[in-house]
Write an enzyme that holds these catalytic residues in place. Structure first.
Site, PDB file in Angstrom:
ATOM      1  N   ASP A 298      43.468  50.359  43.160  1.00 32.63           N
ATOM      2  CA  ASP A 298      43.907  49.019  42.922  1.00 32.63           C
ATOM      3  C   ASP A 298      45.246  48.774  43.293  1.00 32.63           C
ATOM      4  O   ASP A 298      46.168  49.384  43.137  1.00 32.63           O
ATOM      5  CB  ASP A 298      43.808  48.430  41.672  1.00 32.63           C
ATOM      6  CG  ASP A 298      43.973  47.102  41.489  1.00 32.63           C
ATOM      7  OD1 ASP A 298      43.122  46.221  42.051  1.00 32.63           O
ATOM      8  OD2 ASP A 298      44.779  46.476  40.764  1.00 32.63           O
ATOM      9  N   GLU A 340      42.463  49.717  48.251  1.00 38.42           N
ATOM     10  CA  GLU A 340      42.700  48.361  48.134  1.00 38.42           C
ATOM     11  C   GLU A 340      43.901  47.726  48.662  1.00 38.42           C
ATOM     12  O   GLU A 340      44.861  47.527  47.874  1.00 38.42           O
ATOM     13  CB  GLU A 340      42.219  47.691  46.719  1.00 38.42           C
ATOM     14  CG  GLU A 340      41.918  46.237  46.746  1.00 38.42           C
ATOM     15  CD  GLU A 340      42.852  45.334  46.181  1.00 38.42           C
ATOM     16  OE1 GLU A 340      42.791  44.204  46.095  1.00 38.42           O
ATOM     17  OE2 GLU A 340      43.811  45.658  45.349  1.00 38.42           O
TER      18      GLU A 340
HETATM   19  C1  GLC Z   1      43.501  43.626  42.691  1.00 32.56           C
HETATM   20  C2  GLC Z   1      42.206  43.205  42.100  1.00 32.56           C
HETATM   21  C3  GLC Z   1      42.577  41.853  41.530  1.00 32.56           C
HETATM   22  C4  GLC Z   1      43.462  41.822  40.609  1.00 32.56           C
HETATM   23  C5  GLC Z   1      44.740  42.368  41.257  1.00 32.56           C
HETATM   24  C6  GLC Z   1      45.525  42.876  39.870  1.00 32.56           C
HETATM   25  O1  GLC Z   1      43.876  43.072  43.653  1.00 32.56           O
HETATM   26  O2  GLC Z   1      41.023  43.229  43.183  1.00 32.56           O
HETATM   27  O3  GLC Z   1      41.223  41.261  41.096  1.00 32.56           O
HETATM   28  O4  GLC Z   1      43.871  40.564  40.016  1.00 32.56           O
HETATM   29  O5  GLC Z   1      44.391  43.756  41.678  1.00 32.56           O
HETATM   30  O6  GLC Z   1      45.226  44.135  39.110  1.00 32.56           O
HETATM   31  C1  GLC Z   2      45.420  41.843  46.103  1.00 25.04           C
HETATM   32  C2  GLC Z   2      46.352  41.032  47.368  1.00 25.04           C
HETATM   33  C3  GLC Z   2      46.552  39.483  47.090  1.00 25.04           C
HETATM   34  C4  GLC Z   2      45.320  39.103  46.483  1.00 25.04           C
HETATM   35  C5  GLC Z   2      45.188  39.625  44.764  1.00 25.04           C
HETATM   36  C6  GLC Z   2      43.926  39.565  44.144  1.00 25.04           C
HETATM   37  O1  GLC Z   2      46.271  43.183  45.668  1.00 25.04           O
HETATM   38  O2  GLC Z   2      47.436  41.370  47.893  1.00 25.04           O
HETATM   39  O3  GLC Z   2      46.468  38.977  47.984  1.00 25.04           O
HETATM   40  O4  GLC Z   2      45.080  37.844  46.679  1.00 25.04           O
HETATM   41  O5  GLC Z   2      45.683  40.989  44.827  1.00 25.04           O
HETATM   42  O6  GLC Z   2      43.484  38.063  44.264  1.00 25.04           O
END
Ligand code: GLC
Ligand code: GLC
Length: 646
Positions: A298, A340
């Site tokens: 993540d 991610e």
């Molecule tokens: C990632 C997840 C998102 C979450 C963020 C913080 O982007 O996909 O849902 O809000 O990380 O953990």
């Molecule tokens: C992700 C992205 C951001 C995204 C969020 C989750 O890590 O960097 O652009 O919108 O976390 O919604």
């Protein structure tokens, strides 16, 4: 006896290591209770020998100047030895089969699904009960959204983890999770869970101790006594959740400031402290030994901070991931990482490497599929496939139409400029199109993190709602299938947001849900749509039509070896509304075409003249002549096995 056997066992590559490293290994192995010279011991020696030099180099490059570097490295090796000693025999067998083998995850039979345990199936037992359905659908990969202990009611959908050693009691127990992993594996389905290693929740034991002022645990996070450092960092750092709090820091009750990139209750870990790396490596190996096949890494872009930089995708973020990867190569080689990184496409690509993350979300293809659907012009998507799709051997994309998160328009402004498109204006157009403020829009999305100060905004919505299936129209159904046809064929693991295969619509009820009301992403995370699933086998209903179309995409993909792997050869259709690309096999080629417009479109005879006159239409299962050109119906797609002329 044992002594001489162990001496024999150390003959060979391990002896090439320096005496200090040998000693480090021997001490750790003995402390972990490994029997010197045993099969397990040898397997570990062999992997240690191959991968420890990398691990040590990476670790020292991050932490070489720290006084505790040797102590932490020693602790890490002990963690590795203990984890290996505890690793169940069936997983060790899996390790042996998967090591150095990327074919299993590059197969054209791979098909992913993702769901929230509670919303989709109530609890882990409910997920288990849906295995027969997963098999009906053809899933080989199941991503269960965060399911560990988390604060209530605010946990960012579980992305604020309070302990990796405890399943959220509402969902089940550790034993149920372990049993589920095994049962999924027995059914040919790999289990994917999140490794949320950028931050913990504010209720994690480390966080509690840090908040109490314990200096050891305060060093696990980024905590400052006043605003001096936060102000300095915030000069260069972008706001991720501006609707939650401005900037990247929040204040603790004692007046100190703590780094929180996402929500106020998600506290960023301080990886400049080697103890944090060691501790999180321990959590990671614990997940590996539960039987998890793939960790979704993540928020990888945010894990390393450096004053005077945007603190995103810094070189050390890659070093850190490679160090975690090296730990797995020794202690849990079957495990894969999925990156991610929802960032600029140049940066997304940097995380993809067999020594870093073998898998990556493909956010560019996702966003540009929606872009093409809105503009009815495939230029940007075709350009992305041409120049940004091919990735290193031993890696793969994960291709999705939408995820649990918002859609951000992460295309490169410099790519768009080549078509005379201004990135800022184009994002504005796309946002207004997808929230249905643009004349003629079919979409029913909602804004996410609308930031009036920067003009930044992202989009929430289910696939069906973004395609306008509220009206039940044939066009909307075709749009749903068209977007998936791209995700299923460019190369990589297609990933379905479960429920989208029966056309689930936006759920506005989130506004009444405790803890969800301020986060519009919940609009596209509905509860299990039971009434829609009940109609899935009736093709006269929109649900049934979407389901039949998706099942067919999955079936044909699984029967088409050219669709394995990720290698793609561009194809120019000479029609701005029609996307084309080739997937080469052994002696054959699959040509994929997709018409993004609302009218029939022609791909001319001349355009197709590089192929033999007759092709095989993979959906119809019949030959088709292409020497007089092809007509694609509105929002239609074709996969053709074509023969390059001899
Ligand atoms: C990632 C997840 C998102 C979450 C963020 C913080 O982007 O996909 O849902 O809000 O990380 O953990
Ligand atoms: C992700 C992205 C951001 C995204 C969020 C989750 O890590 O960097 O652009 O919108 O976390 O919604």
């Amino acid at each position: 006896m044992v002594e001489s056997a162990s001496l024999d066992a150390t003959q060979g590559p391990f002896d090439a290591r320096e005496p200090g490293e040998q000693q480090l290994f021997r001490t750790a192995a003995a402390q972990a209770g490994l029997v010197t010279g045993s099969g397990d011991w040898r397997a570990l020696v062999e992997r240690f020998d191959r991968h420890y030099p990398d691990l040590s180099r990476l670790f020292r490059s991050l932490y070489g100047s720290r006084p505790d570097v040797e102590e932490q490295l020693g602790g890490l090796v002990l963690e590795i030895a203990r984890s290996w000693q505890d690793r169940p025999a069936d997983l060790k067998q899996l390790d042996a089969g998967r090591e150095g083998n990327s074919e299993w995850f590059q197969s054209n039979r791979m098909l992913g699904g993702v769901c929230y345990v509670d919303r989709y199936a109530a609890d882990l037992e409910g997920v288990r009960a849906r295995i027969p359905y997963f098999k009906e659908l053809g899933l080989t990969y199941l991503h269960l959204m965060p399911l560990f202990l988390a604060p209530e009611p605010l946990s960012d959908g579980g992305y604020a983890v309070s302990s990796y050693r405890e399943v959220n009691p509402k969902l089940g127990t550790m034993d149920q999770l372990r049993a589920l992993a095994a049962e999924l594996r027995a059914n040919g389905i790999s289990l994917v869970v999140d490794f949320i290693f950028n931050h913990t929740s504010n209720e994690h034991e480390w966080a509690r101790r840090a908040a109490e002022g314990d200096s050891r645990y305060s060093d696990y996070y980024w905590i400052f006594p006043d605003r001096t450092m936060p102000d300095a960092f915030e000069q260069d750092v972008r706001e991720i959740f501006p609707e939650d709090h401005p900037g990247s820091f929040v204040q603790l009750p004692d007046g100190r400031w703590i780094w929180a990139t996402f929500h106020t209750f998600q506290w960023d870990l301080n990886y400049s402290n080697p103890e944090v790396f060691r501790a999180m490596a321990g959590e990671m190996l614990f997940l590996a030994n539960l039987g998890v096949d793939i960790l979704r890494m993540d928020a990888v872009a945010f894990i390393w901070k450096q004053l005077g930089t945007p603190c995103e995708s810094l070189p050390e973020a890659h070093t850190l991931l490679r160090a975690f990867n090296a730990v797995c190569r020794i202690a849990a080689p079957a495990l894969l990482f999925k990156s991610e990184a929802i960032v600029h496409p140049d940066e997304v690509a940097l995380y993809i490497d067999p020594a870093e993350c073998q898998l990556s979300y493909n956010p560019l293809q996702m966003a540009l599929t929606w872009e093409a659907l809105a503009t009815r012009n495939v230029s940007l998507l075709a350009q992305a496939l041409e120049r940004r799709h091919n990735i290193a051997p031993g890696t793969s994309w994960v291709n999705y139409v939408r995820s649990h998160d918002d859609i951000g328009w992460t295309f490169a402004d410099e790519d768009a400029a080549e078509f005379g498109i201004n990135g800022f204006d184009h994002r504005r157009f796309l946002n207004s199109f997808y929230v249905n403020r643009f004349p003629g829009s079919f979409a029913h999305g909602v804004p996410f993190q609308d930031n009036p100060r920067t003009g930044d905004c992202r989009i929430s919505g289910t696939t069906a709602s973004l395609c306008g299936l509220e009206d039940g129209s044939a066009e909307a159904i075709r749009r749903v299938l068209l977007t998936h046809s791209v995700a299923f064929s460019t190369g990589g693991i297609p990933l379905l947001y479960l429920g989208d295969e029966v056309g689930q619509l936006n759920d506005y009820g989130y506004a009444q849900e405790d803890g969800h009301e301020a986060d519009s992403r919940w609009v596209h995370r509905p509860q299990f749509p039971a009434e829609k699933y009940a109609k899935r086998l009736d093709p006269a209903t929109p649900e049934g039509a979407v389901y039949a179309g998706l099942r067919r995409l999955a079936e044909v993909r699984a029967a088409t070896p050219e669709l394995a792997g990720t290698r793609l050869v561009p194809f120019t259709t000479n029609n701005p509304a029609v996307l084309g690309y080739q997937r080469p096999g052994h002696g054959t080629v699959v040509l994929a075409l997709a018409n993004f417009s609302d009218s029939p479109q022609v791909v001319s005879a001349e355009t197709l003249s590089g192929f033999a006159a007759e092709a095989l239409d993979l959906f119809a299962g019949e030959p088709v002549r292409i020497d007089e050109g092809l007509v694609l119906r509105p929002q239609d797609y074709a996969w053709l096995r074509v023969v390059p002329p001899s």
